[in-house]
Design an enzyme around this catalytic site. Structure first.
Site, mmCIF file in Angstrom:
data_model
loop_
_atom_site.group_PDB
_atom_site.id
_atom_site.type_symbol
_atom_site.label_atom_id
_atom_site.label_comp_id
_atom_site.label_asym_id
_atom_site.label_seq_id
_atom_site.Cartn_x
_atom_site.Cartn_y
_atom_site.Cartn_z
ATOM 1 C CG HIS A 160 55.934 50.695 43.552
ATOM 2 N ND1 HIS A 160 55.844 50.777 42.180
ATOM 3 C CD2 HIS A 160 55.199 49.611 43.913
ATOM 4 C CE1 HIS A 160 55.072 49.781 41.728
ATOM 5 N NE2 HIS A 160 54.680 49.058 42.751
ATOM 6 C CG ASP A 196 55.905 43.557 41.178
ATOM 7 O OD1 ASP A 196 55.847 43.002 42.293
ATOM 8 O OD2 ASP A 196 55.008 44.318 40.747
ATOM 9 C CG HIS A 198 52.142 46.730 40.321
ATOM 10 N ND1 HIS A 198 52.044 45.622 41.135
ATOM 11 C CD2 HIS A 198 50.874 47.162 40.113
ATOM 12 C CE1 HIS A 198 50.771 45.393 41.417
ATOM 13 N NE2 HIS A 198 50.033 46.302 40.811
HETATM 14 C C1 OKP Z 1 53.200 46.967 44.831
HETATM 15 B B1 OKP Z 1 54.066 45.969 44.096
HETATM 16 C C2 OKP Z 1 47.206 52.854 46.791
HETATM 17 C C3 OKP Z 1 47.764 51.524 46.383
HETATM 18 C C4 OKP Z 1 47.218 51.039 45.053
HETATM 19 C C5 OKP Z 1 49.171 49.769 44.793
HETATM 20 C C6 OKP Z 1 49.762 48.539 44.242
HETATM 21 C C7 OKP Z 1 51.190 48.418 44.698
HETATM 22 C C8 OKP Z 1 51.869 47.191 44.184
HETATM 23 N N1 OKP Z 1 46.560 52.776 48.041
HETATM 24 N N2 OKP Z 1 47.766 49.814 44.648
HETATM 25 O O1 OKP Z 1 54.543 46.396 42.861
HETATM 26 O O2 OKP Z 1 53.509 44.665 43.981
HETATM 27 ZN ZN ZN Z 2 53.539 44.503 41.996
#
Ligand code: OKP
Ligand code: ZN
Length: 343
Positions: A160, A196, A198
């Site tokens: 990210h 992944d 996300h």
């Molecule tokens: C990370 B990876 C805000 C965070 C909300 C975020 C998920 C991040 C995933 N506090 N959730 O791609 O596994």
């Molecule tokens: Zn993820």
């Protein structure tokens, strides 16, 4: 396959996380890496070695220098300001605000250098970020040195993180750093396959206008899933990078058959690109029991992922990203790797 691992990830612990309507203990916690390491050992995947320390030159090849220089200053500045607990952003320069003037307060700078509240700091965070970066580069060097594959057991994850911002538990984009490092070492083309759950918005952003890194992303549809603001199918790259970014957004409830159809298409496109190296952004939060995700992959599916990637017949670096069902994270992540080795 060798695994590169550093115990220094463990100082990145105990932070709080903002989720819809509550502040809760962070899902991205040290036990994640420990369960994976334990499974690497019990499955006898191969030797586990420590990282070689690197300076930040490789990070600054893909990240903005001021952003990288900011990261080690966060916790000392947070303490000096008299703040306690978890250092977390709360104000962001969105449309209509100035995104070009960094403010002087650390709590404001956290917002300036992020897109959400999900990249938090505690005392050991910078050391963990740096160790994760060292782990990725050390594993990359194994592949460059002729090993068929290597596993970078990175924590925190990276996909990210964009050129100038953190978010979603990510600070330095380890997979993107490794891709650029391979190019700087003489590779002509690198593919990043991000499995992944996300969307890897940071990786996409970093290489969006480039033809020398192909980025393929399988993920929850951003219309309904984090990170929401990137990852649609019509994002295909721009200028020289046109056609070299490929997104596979999928609906909640996606099971192996549907997910595998996207993987197959991605592997065909990857093979056609004929890269010198494949980097797998290895998240296992596609798992049916993942606490923050909505896909339905089962543990026996993960070796099949590794098996398909192995069929590409290319030098492969696995870089750990997400996965939050800690009891099964080792089974699933190492399942991909043993599936790769079985060919
Ligand atoms: C990370 B990876 C805000 C965070 C909300 C975020 C998920 C991040 C995933 N506090 N959730 O791609 O596994
Ligand atoms: Zn993820």
């Amino acid at each position: 396959m060798k695994t590169v691992y550093s115990p220094l990830h463990a100082g990145h612990a105990g932070q709080m996380e903002l989720v819809t309507s509550a502040i809760v203990p962070g899902f991205e916690k040290p036990s994640r890496a420990e369960f994976i390491k334990a499974r690497v050992e019990s499955e006898k995947l191969g030797p586990i070695i420590g990282p070689v320390e690197h300076d930040l030159t490789a990070a600054k090849r893909i990240h903005k220098a001021d952003y990288i220089d900011f990261l080690p200053t966060v916790w000392p500045a947070w303490k000096a300001a008299g703040f306690e607990g978890t250092a977390m952003a709360f104000t962001w320069p969105t449309r209509g605000l100035r995104g070009d003037v960094p403010p002087k307060r650390v709590d404001a700078l956290l917002g300036y250098y992020s897109f959400d509240a999900g990249a938090t700091f505690v005392d050991g965070t910078w050391t963990a970020i740096k160790s994760s970066y060292d782990v990725a580069l050390t594993a990359a060097a194994l592949v460059k040195g002729g090993e068929r594959s290597a596993f970078a057991l990175c924590r925190p994850p990276g996909h990210h993180a964009g050129a100038g911002f953190m978010g979603g538990y990510c600070y330095i984009n380890n997979a993107a750093v490794a891709a650029q490092w391979f190019l700087d070492q003489g590779a002509k083309r690198v593919s990043i396959l991000d499995v992944d759950y996300h969307h890897g918005n940071g990786t996409q952003e970093i290489f969006y206008e480039r033809a020398d890194v192909q980025v393929l992303n399988l993920h929850g549809d951003p219309m309904v899933e984090y990170p929401f603001f990137l990852g649609h199918a019509d994002e295909r790259g721009a200028s020289a990078g046109e056609g070299f970014n490929v997104n596979y957004p999928m609906p909640f409830g996606t099971n192996w058959d549907a997910w595998n159809a996207s993987l197959e298409d991605a592997c065909v496109k990857l093979a056609a690109y004929a890269p010198d190296i494949v980097i797998v952004s290895l998240g296992v939060d596609t798992f049916e029991k993942d606490p923050i995700s909505q896909f339905k992959l089962k543990s026996p599916d993960y070796p099949k992922i590794g098996h398909r990637i192995a069929k590409l017949g290319l030098p492969t670096l696995f870089v750990m990203e997400g996965g939050y069902a800690v009891e099964e994270i080792g089974i699933n992540a190492v399942g991909v790797l043993t599936g790769f080795e079985d060919k």
